[in-house]
Design an enzyme around this catalytic site. Structure first.
Site: not given
Length: 358
Positions: A235, A214
């Site tokens: 995360d 990403k």
């Protein structure tokens, strides 16, 4: 297409606005902790640890044991660290950063050819965060997202074709990161008294562990004291590896305060994710973090999330790490169920008390 393009943060930022739309303004409770990132970076105090990776693979048993102990301490106390001497050539990380930055320099119309469509489940491609939380808030970022590894699971049709080095550089980098992930997980397994390959097996091994790339693009923001590039979160991955363009922005919630990570040349930032926190029964820390934005410089970061398969593995504390004195802190869940649980909990928190993370 106009409606999509107008929703891009880059379009907003380059339109000459002096104040940001209200959906980008953080709640009152959060605003007191958002400062000037360049001033924040200069502050003294606790610092994200820097870990030298080269000794983790040393032939000298003592040197190796000491390096593993240092990694373990950082993983337990911080859950985030700067990795140096990580073995990935600087020339390759430079190519990866140049390729990603060049893609984001393309006209928005060009980038829109790669637009994702979250509503229809097409999550790979160029996008901006949709308001998917109860407060309807948005983050000051655009991004490009795609699966980078294993090679047989990639869909190169969604990868940028411009610049021409994007595919080769990113492919090579993903392969290097996959090896680094094995090296880190081996050391983290040994540090817990487990077999060297145990953690890697538990997250899917060579066949099933996915590396998701990403690229986060944070445009200049006219009112950075009111916005966040990415809101506070942990995360969900096993590990996350991050490169950035040496513009500060990453903040960690450490011992009750937001600490700004300093920029360390030639390093890769690594986060321990929820997946390893669950497997280690809370011994390894998945730290709350967020991203600040600024008026002067565009910030770009390249995050690669190492994720277990969504449905085929049950994540739970490893039996060797559970005892009467240390009972299991997490119920068994698939990775997909863990993500759903986090989204549900976040929605509940926001409905009960917006921005209760602060």
């Amino acid at each position: 297409m106009v409606s999509i393009t107008s929703s891009r943060v880059e379009s907003l930022a380059s339109s000459g606005i002096q104040s940001i739309p209200k959906e980008y303004v953080r709640p009152e409770e959060e605003l007191t902790s958002i400062g000037n990132v360049f001033e924040e970076e200069k502050k003294e105090g606790p610092q994200v640890p820097t870990i030298d990776i080269k000794d983790i693979a040393s032939d000298d048993k003592e040197v190796r044991a000491k390096a593993i102990e240092t990694l373990k301490k950082a993983a337990m106390e911080w859950g985030v660290m700067h990795l140096v001497n990580h073995g990935i050539p600087d020339e390759l990380t430079t190519r990866v950063k140049n390729a990603g930055a060049t893609f984001f320099e393309l006209p928005i119309e060009e980038k829109e050819k790669y637009a994702n469509d979250q509503a229809s489940g097409k999550i790979q491609g160029y996008g901006s965060r949709l308001a998917n939380n109860a407060s309807g808030q948005l983050e000051w970022e655009d991004y490009f997202f795609h699966l980078a590894y294993p090679e047989d699971k990639r869909d190169l049709s969604v990868w940028p074709q411009t610049p021409s080095d994007y595919v080769p550089a990113t492919s090579e980098y993903a392969k290097e990161l996959r090896s680094l992930a094995t090296k880190i997980m081996s050391a983290l397994s040994l540090a817990l008294g487990l077999e060297e390959d145990r953690l890697e097996k538990e997250v899917g091994g060579i066949e099933e562990l996915l590396l998701q790339m990403k690229i986060n693009y944070y445009p200049k923001c006219p009112q950075p004291e009111l916005a966040l590039g990415v809101e506070a979160h942990t995360d969900v991955s096993a590990l996350t590896f991050i490169l950035h363009n040496m513009v500060p922005g990453l903040q960690l919630f450490y011992e009750g305060k937001w600490v700004t990570a300093k920029c360390v040349p030639n390093s890769i930032i690594m986060h321990i994710g929820d997946t390893l926190t669950i497997l280690s029964n809370g011994k390894y820390k998945s730290i709350l973090h967020r991203g600040l934005v600024n008026k002067e410089k565009v910030r770009i970061s390249w995050a690669v999330f190492c994720e277990p398969p969504k449905h085929s593995i049950i994540l739970k504390p490893l039996p060797e790490l559970v005892s009467e004195s240390e009972p299991a802190e997490f119920p068994p869940r698939t990775f997909a169920q863990h993500i759903e649980y986090k989204l549900f909990r976040k929605t509940q928190e926001l409905q009960a008390a917006p921005a209760s993370k602060e």
